[in-house]
Motif scaffolding. Structure first.
Motif, short mmCIF file in Angstrom:
data_model
loop_
_atom_site.label_atom_id
_atom_site.label_comp_id
_atom_site.label_asym_id
_atom_site.label_seq_id
_atom_site.Cartn_x
_atom_site.Cartn_y
_atom_site.Cartn_z
N LYS A 395 -22.66 49.45 20.83
CA LYS A 395 -23.39 49.75 19.73
C LYS A 395 -23.61 47.58 18.63
O LYS A 395 -24.65 47.36 18.58
CB LYS A 395 -22.54 50.06 18.25
CG LYS A 395 -24.28 50.15 17.52
CD LYS A 395 -23.05 50.78 15.57
CE LYS A 395 -23.15 52.61 16.69
NZ LYS A 395 -22.56 53.57 15.17
N ARG A 398 -25.32 46.27 20.91
CA ARG A 398 -27.02 46.24 21.37
C ARG A 398 -27.55 45.30 20.06
O ARG A 398 -28.61 44.89 19.89
CB ARG A 398 -26.92 47.83 20.33
CG ARG A 398 -28.14 48.36 20.92
CD ARG A 398 -28.07 49.77 21.01
NE ARG A 398 -27.83 49.89 21.89
CZ ARG A 398 -27.63 51.64 22.84
NH1 ARG A 398 -27.75 52.46 21.31
NH2 ARG A 398 -26.93 52.64 23.32
N GLN A 399 -26.25 45.49 18.61
CA GLN A 399 -26.97 45.23 17.80
C GLN A 399 -27.02 43.47 18.18
O GLN A 399 -28.49 42.42 17.27
CB GLN A 399 -26.00 45.03 16.42
CG GLN A 399 -25.63 46.50 15.98
CD GLN A 399 -24.94 46.85 15.02
OE1 GLN A 399 -24.17 45.45 14.89
NE2 GLN A 399 -25.37 47.88 14.00
N MET A 401 -28.30 41.80 20.46
CA MET A 401 -28.76 41.77 21.61
C MET A 401 -30.34 41.94 20.48
O MET A 401 -31.69 41.64 21.41
CB MET A 401 -29.31 43.22 22.92
CG MET A 401 -27.66 42.85 23.50
SD MET A 401 -27.72 44.23 24.85
CE MET A 401 -29.73 43.80 25.39
N GLU A 402 -30.29 43.13 20.20
CA GLU A 402 -31.50 42.99 19.27
C GLU A 402 -31.79 41.86 18.20
O GLU A 402 -32.46 41.04 17.80
CB GLU A 402 -31.11 44.08 18.05
CG GLU A 402 -31.82 45.40 18.90
CD GLU A 402 -30.85 47.07 18.11
OE1 GLU A 402 -30.75 46.77 16.87
OE2 GLU A 402 -31.28 48.23 18.14
N GLU A 403 -30.78 41.46 17.99
CA GLU A 403 -31.08 40.25 17.09
C GLU A 403 -31.05 39.44 17.34
O GLU A 403 -32.29 38.07 17.51
CB GLU A 403 -29.06 39.70 16.10
CG GLU A 403 -28.62 41.18 15.36
CD GLU A 403 -27.40 40.64 14.50
OE1 GLU A 403 -26.58 39.79 14.66
OE2 GLU A 403 -26.77 41.34 13.89
N VAL A 405 -32.99 39.37 20.93
CA VAL A 405 -34.10 39.59 20.61
C VAL A 405 -35.05 39.42 19.38
O VAL A 405 -36.26 38.25 19.43
CB VAL A 405 -34.13 41.08 21.65
CG1 VAL A 405 -35.95 41.08 21.23
CG2 VAL A 405 -33.27 40.64 22.84
N ALA A 406 -34.26 39.31 18.79
CA ALA A 406 -34.98 39.01 17.51
C ALA A 406 -35.35 37.40 16.68
O ALA A 406 -36.04 36.59 16.89
CB ALA A 406 -35.11 39.93 16.00
N SER A 409 -38.10 36.17 19.68
CA SER A 409 -38.66 36.19 19.16
C SER A 409 -39.26 35.04 17.89
O SER A 409 -39.90 34.58 18.17
CB SER A 409 -38.96 37.71 18.82
OG SER A 409 -38.68 39.23 19.56
N GLU A 486 -36.01 43.42 28.91
CA GLU A 486 -36.67 44.61 28.56
C GLU A 486 -35.94 46.04 29.21
O GLU A 486 -35.98 46.44 28.92
CB GLU A 486 -38.20 44.82 28.28
CG GLU A 486 -38.42 46.13 28.35
CD GLU A 486 -38.00 46.32 26.08
OE1 GLU A 486 -38.17 47.16 26.06
OE2 GLU A 486 -37.82 44.99 25.75
N ARG A 489 -31.64 46.62 29.41
CA ARG A 489 -31.99 47.24 27.78
C ARG A 489 -31.76 48.01 27.94
O ARG A 489 -30.80 49.48 27.86
CB ARG A 489 -32.47 46.48 26.63
CG ARG A 489 -32.34 46.81 25.05
CD ARG A 489 -33.43 45.96 24.23
NE ARG A 489 -34.57 47.16 24.29
CZ ARG A 489 -35.17 48.12 23.96
NH1 ARG A 489 -34.05 48.91 23.64
NH2 ARG A 489 -36.65 48.08 24.07
N GLN A 589 -43.00 42.83 23.29
CA GLN A 589 -42.11 43.06 22.22
C GLN A 589 -42.24 44.14 21.30
O GLN A 589 -41.20 44.37 20.34
CB GLN A 589 -42.14 41.46 21.07
CG GLN A 589 -41.98 39.51 21.63
CD GLN A 589 -41.77 38.89 20.64
OE1 GLN A 589 -42.41 39.43 19.24
NE2 GLN A 589 -41.78 38.48 21.23
#
Length: 589
Positions: A395, A398-399, A401-403, A405-406, A409, A486, A489, A589
C-alpha cells in the motif's frame, strides 16, 4: 489293601519319628532292625534279618533316613501283609514306641488307653501327607462325634473361637496336640472322666473298629431254642455278640455277605419286635427292645449287606473319603480361583500398564498436538503479520507510486508549461529577429561581424540539432516509460521494482532535461535582455538557435541576420506534433 497300607504307614511313621531322637530325619540300623522285627512279629510276617543289611550295605554304618527305609519297608514287610493279623495290636506296638517320648499323661483327664484310642482316631482322620496333621474340619468332625457320644451339646461359638486362634498359628494339629486338647477337657467341661472315656471309646469303636451299631438284644438259641440277652456289635461284614458290653466274653459271630438278608417277623412266643438275619448256612432270630430299635437295626444290617454287594468300604471310611474328595475339590477350586485371580491380577496389571502407557501416549500426543497447535498459531500469526506487513508495504509502495506518478505528471505539466513558455518566448524572439533584420539592414557595418556570427551559428546549429535530437529521444523514451509504468502498475509486484528503476532513470533524465532547459532558458533570457544592442541581439540569436532544427532546401524564413533555421511550415508541423503529444499524455494519465 491300598487303604490298609496307608493306615499302616501312618502308625509306622510315628514309630520311626520316635526313634529319631535328635530329629535329624535318620535312625540307626540297629533300631530299624528292632522296629522291623516287631512289625514282622505283630503282622505275622516271616522276618529276614539279613535283608536289612543287604539292602543298606552301600550306606556304610551310618543312620538311615525315612526315604531310605521306605523301599525296604515296602518290599520286605508291607508287600507281604495279609489281613490275618490284629491291627489293634499293630497300632498298640507303634503307640508303645512313640507315646512316652511325645506326651506327658500326668496332667490329662484321660487314661493311657483313651489316649491310644484318640491316637488311632487321629491316624484315621489325618491327611495323607507327612508330617501327619489333622485339619480343622476333621477336628470339628471328631469333637462333634465325641460330644454326641457323651450326650453333650455342641458349642459352635467356642469351637469357632478355638479355630480362630488355631488359624493364627498353624491351622492344624499333630497327634499329640489333639490328645492334649481332648485330655485337657476344653470341649468337655462339666463331664467327668468316666463319661469322657466312654465317649472316646464309642467314637473309637465307630470310626476305628467300624462298629455301625451296638446294643443289647434277645437272641434265640439254635439248640435249646431259648431266648438269651446278648450285647450285639454290628461291623461292616459281621455281627458279633457278647455276654456283656465289656466285650470280654464273645459268644458268637454272624458273618455277613452279599447273599444274606434281613427280614421283619411277626410277634410270637411272647416275643415282640422280632426280625431274622438269614445267611447261607444259618438264620438268626433276634428281638429288639422296641419297634424303633428294631427298625434301626434292620436298616443298619441292610446297609452293611448293600455295601458288601456293591463292594464299597465302610460308611465311616467312605464318608472320610468323600470329605477328603470334597476338601481336595474345594482346594482345587480354591487354587483354580487363586490362579484365576492371579491371572486376572496379571491381566489387570497388564491392562493397567497398557492404559497407563496409552495415557502417557495420549498425554504426549496431546502435548505434541498442543505444541503443533501453538506452532501452527504462531506460524499463522507470523504469516498474518507478514501478509499485513506486505500489504502495508504494498500500500505504501502504491501510494508512493501514485505520489510519484502524480509528481511526475505535475513535473511533466510543469515541463510542458515551460515548453509553452519557451514557445512564447520563441515567438517573441522571432519578433526580435525581425527587428534585428531591420537593424541589420541599417547596420551594414556589421556584415563582417554577421558573417563571423553566421559561421558560429552554423556550428551552434549542429550542436543544437544534436541537443534537439537528444531531447526528442528523451521525450519519446519518457512516453514509452510512462506506458510501461502503467502496465507495470497493473502487474503489482514485478512492476514495482522496474517502475522504481524507471522512475529513477526518468528522474535523472528529467534532471538532465531540466538542466538543458534551464540552460536554454538562461540563454533565451540573455537573448531577450540584450535585444536593444547588437551584443544583445547576438546573445538572443545564440539562445534562439536552441530550438531550431535544420530545414530542407525550400523557401526559408529570413531574419535580420539571414535565412532562419526552419521554415514557417516546419514551425506549424512542430506545433501540431507537440499538441498531439500533449493530448496523448493527458489521456494516458
Amino acid at each position: 489293601m491300598g487303604l490298609l497300607r496307608d493306615e499302616l504307614l501312618k502308625s509306622i511313621w510315628h514309630a520311626f519319628t520316635a526313634l529319631d531322637v535328635d530329629q535329624s530325619g535318620k535312625v540307626s540300623k540297629s533300631q530299624l532292625k528292632v522296629l522291623s522285627h516287631n512289625l514282622c512279629t505283630v503282622m505275622k510276617i516271616p522276618h529276614d534279618p539279613v535283608a536289612l543289611e543287604q539292602h543298606f550295605k552301600d550306606d556304610d554304618e551310618g543312620p538311615v533316613s525315612n526315604q531310605g527305609y521306605m523301599p525296604y519297608l515296602n518290599r520286605f514287610i508291607l508287600d507281604k501283609v495279609r489281613d490275618n493279623f490284629d491291627i489293634l495290636e499293630f497300632n498298640n506296638v507303634c503307640w508303645t514306641l512313640c507315646f512316652k517320648k511325645n506326651i506327658n499323661m500326668s496332667h490329662l483327664l484321660i487314661s493311657n488307653d483313651d489316649a491310644f484310642k484318640v491316637w488311632c482316631i487321629f491316624n484315621f482322620l489325618s491327611e495323607d501327607g507327612y508330617p501327619l496333621v489333622i485339619i480343622t474340619e476333621e477336628i470339628e468332625y471328631f469333637l462333634r462325634k465325641l460330644m454326641e457320644a457323651m450326650g453333650g451339646i455342641w458349642n459352635q461359638e467356642r469351637f469357632d473361637d478355638y479355630k480362630l486362634r488355631l488359624n493364627r498359628k498353624q491351622q492344624c494339629l499333630s497327634a499329640w496336640e489333639l490328645i492334649e486338647l481332648v485330655g485337657m477337657g476344653h470341649f468337655s467341661k462339666g463331664m467327668n472322666r468316666q463319661t469322657l472315656s466312654m465317649g472316646i471309646s464309642e467314637v473309637f469303636q465307630e470310626l476305628i473298629l467300624d462298629v455301625l451299631r451296638q446294643g443289647y438284644m434277645m437272641k434265640k438259641g439254635h439248640k435249646r431254642k431259648n431266648w438269651t440277652e446278648r450285647w450285639f456289635v454290628l461291623g461292616p461284614n459281621s455281627m458279633s455278640y457278647y455276654v456283656s458290653e465289656d466285650l470280654t466274653d464273645k459268644k458268637g459271630e454272624i458273618l455277613l455277605d452279599h447273599n444274606c438278608c434281613v427280614e421283619s417277623l411277626p410277634d410270637k412266643e411272647g416275643k415282640k419286635c422280632l426280625f431274622i438275619v438269614k445267611c447261607s448256612d444259618k438264620s438268626f432270630e433276634i428281638s429288639a427292645s422296641d419297634k424303633k430299635r428294631k427298625q434301626e437295626w434292620i436298616q443298619a444290617i441292610q446297609t452293611c449287606i448293600q455295601l458288601l454287594r456293591l463292594g464299597l468300604p465302610s460308611p465311616h471310611l467312605e464318608a472320610r473319603l468323600r470329605r477328603r474328595e470334597l476338601r481336595q475339590k474345594q482346594q482345587a477350586e480354591q487354587r483354580e480361583l487363586e490362579e484365576r485371580m492371579r491371572l486376572l491380577q496379571i491381566a489387570n496389571e497388564n491392562k493397567h500398564r497398557q492404559l497407563e502407557s496409552m495415557r502417557k501416549k495420549l498425554e504426549e500426543a496431546a502435548a505434541t498436538a498442543t505444541l503443533e497447535e501453538q506452532r501452527r498459531k504462531q506460524t499463522q500469526a507470523d504469516l498474518q503479520d507478514r501478509y499485513r506487513t506486505d500489504l502495508e508495504r504494498e500500500k505504501m509502495v502504491r501510494q508512493q507510486m501514485e505520489e510519484q506518478v502524480a509528481q511526475k505528471s505535475s513535473e511533466l505539466e510543469q515541463y510542458l508549461q515551460r515548453v509553452r513558455e519557451l514557445e512564447d518566448m520563441y515567438h517573441r524572439l522571432e519578433d526580435a529577429l525581425e527587428d534585428e533584420r531591420q537593424a541589420r539592414q541599417d547596420e551594414e557595418t556589421m556584415r563582417k561581424l554577421q558573417t563571423r556570427l553566421l559561421e558560429e551559428e552554423s556550428a551552434k546549429r549542429a550542436e543544437l540539432e544534436q541537443i534537439h535530437l537528444q531531447q526528442q529521444r528523451a521525450i519519446s523514451q519518457t512516453q514509452a516509460e510512462k506506458q510501461e509504468l502503467e502496465s507495470e502498475r497493473l502487474a503489482k509486484e514485478m512492476a514495482l521494482q522496474a517502475a522504481n528503476l524507471q522512475l529513477e532513470s526518468l528522474e535523472r533524465e528529467r534532471h538532465g532535461a531540466l538542466e538543458q532547459y534551464e540552460e536554454v532558458r538562461m540563454k533565451l533570457e540573455q537573448a531577450a535582455n540584450k535585444t536593444k544592442s547588437w551584443k544583445d541581439k547576438v546573445a538572443k540569436h545564440e539562445g534562439l538557435v536552441h530550438l531550431i532544427q535544420p530545414g530542407d532546401k525550400g523557401p526559408q524564413r529570413m531574419t535580420n541576420w539571414g535565412p532562419a533555421a526552419f521554415t514557417d511550415t516546419e514551425l506549424d508541423l512542430r506545433k501540431k506534433s507537440w499538441q498531439e503529444r500533449k493530448n496523448h499524455n493527458q489521456s494516458a494519465q
